[in-house]
Design an enzyme around this catalytic site. Structure first.
Site, short mmCIF file in Angstrom:
data_model
loop_
_atom_site.label_atom_id
_atom_site.label_comp_id
_atom_site.label_asym_id
_atom_site.label_seq_id
_atom_site.Cartn_x
_atom_site.Cartn_y
_atom_site.Cartn_z
N CYS A 3 -7.81 0.76 1.87
CA CYS A 3 -6.88 -0.23 1.31
C CYS A 3 -7.50 -1.63 1.37
O CYS A 3 -8.43 -1.92 0.63
CB CYS A 3 -5.52 -0.13 2.00
SG CYS A 3 -4.22 -0.96 1.07
N GLU A 19 -5.39 8.37 5.66
CA GLU A 19 -4.98 8.67 7.04
C GLU A 19 -3.48 8.98 7.11
O GLU A 19 -3.04 9.64 8.06
CB GLU A 19 -5.37 7.53 7.99
CG GLU A 19 -4.44 6.32 8.03
CD GLU A 19 -4.49 5.44 6.79
OE1 GLU A 19 -5.27 5.73 5.86
OE2 GLU A 19 -3.74 4.44 6.77
N HIS A 30 -4.26 5.30 1.22
CA HIS A 30 -4.29 5.51 2.68
C HIS A 30 -4.43 7.00 2.99
O HIS A 30 -3.44 7.68 3.26
CB HIS A 30 -3.01 4.97 3.33
CG HIS A 30 -2.99 3.49 3.49
ND1 HIS A 30 -3.56 2.84 4.58
CD2 HIS A 30 -2.50 2.52 2.69
CE1 HIS A 30 -3.39 1.53 4.44
NE2 HIS A 30 -2.76 1.32 3.31
#
Ligand code: MN
Length: 241
Positions: free
Chosen positions: A111, A217, A215
């Site tokens: 990001c 994660e 993102h």
């Protein structure tokens, strides 16, 4: 082979009388740990010399998400839509990215991390997508859960990202109001949104220097996120020899 040590950059949170803290969301740490590496939090208040010493010990670097990079780092004037500026963090992350690239250290930007990578290499940013591009998609879905798939991205099949993900289109979350404007010299676009914004970029001829605008994660159970972290950690292990 020892466990790769992966530096994660941190964001500053002011805590009143107790002073500031440097933190990172657990999902980043969990994603790194799940693939056999050890996350190490890097405070952004360190001097250049201390950042250098840390990079020398690391096997990989993650530039994490966060607020906006100050436009002075890409020779633009601050606009009205800027949000959550921390120039101490900007300077530390640009320094870390430069050191990592000089050392051919694997680097994953997430990001804001993609935007820091682009600025470090001489690129520029849209300070606010909706103010700059009238017909752009909504990319700022911070009101939705982080697992919300906001838009597709098309992946350049011949890029490193394309080779490691092995599908031409994936759905991604989207929690950003800024984006790459001019891509930096040497950096190549590896994924685009339907409104033609750069959603991922990489440095060819490096073991692993890649930034993604989404993102992974927060989408850790998805196969393309697994493949991304696995490839990153493998690159960190390869560096160890
Ligand atoms: Mn997006």
């Amino acid at each position: 082979m020892s466990t790769p040590l992966i530096g994660l950059t941190t964001w500053r949170k002011e805590a009143g009388a107790s002073g500031a803290s440097w933190s990172v969301r657990q999902s980043y740490c969990d994603a790194i740990a799940a693939h056999g590496a050890a996350p190490l939090l890097v405070p952004c208040s360190l001097t250049t010399e201390r950042l250098r010493a840390l990079v020398d010990k690391l096997d990989g670097l993650v530039l994490t998400g966060g607020g906006d990079v100050h436009p002075r780092f890409y020779e633009d004037k601050p606009g009205e839509q800027l949000d959550d500026i921390d120039e101490t963090r900007d300077e530390a992350e640009i320094t870390l990215a430069r050191f990592a690239i000089e050392a051919s250290l694997p680097l994953l930007g997430i990001c804001r991390g993609l935007q820091v990578l682009n600025v470090t290499l001489g690129g520029t940013l849209y300070q606010d997508i909706s103010a700059s591009i009238p017909n752009a998609l909504l990319h700022d879905h911070k009101g939705e859960p982080a697992t919300h798939l906001a838009h597709p991205v098309s992946i350049e099949p011949t890029s490193m990202l394309g080779e490691l993900i092995d599908v031409h289109e994936i759905g991604v979350n989207s929690r950003h109001h800024q984006a790459i404007r001019q891509i930096a010299p040497g950096l190549q676009c590896s994924a685009r949104s339907p409104d033609d914004l750069v959603e991922a970029a990489e440095l060819p001829d490096m073991p692993f220097v890649l930034g993604v605008q989404w993102h992974p994660e927060s989408l850790h159970q998805r196969p393309e996120s697994q493949a991304l972290f696995q490839a990153f950690i493998h690159a960190c292990q390869d560096l160890q020899g």
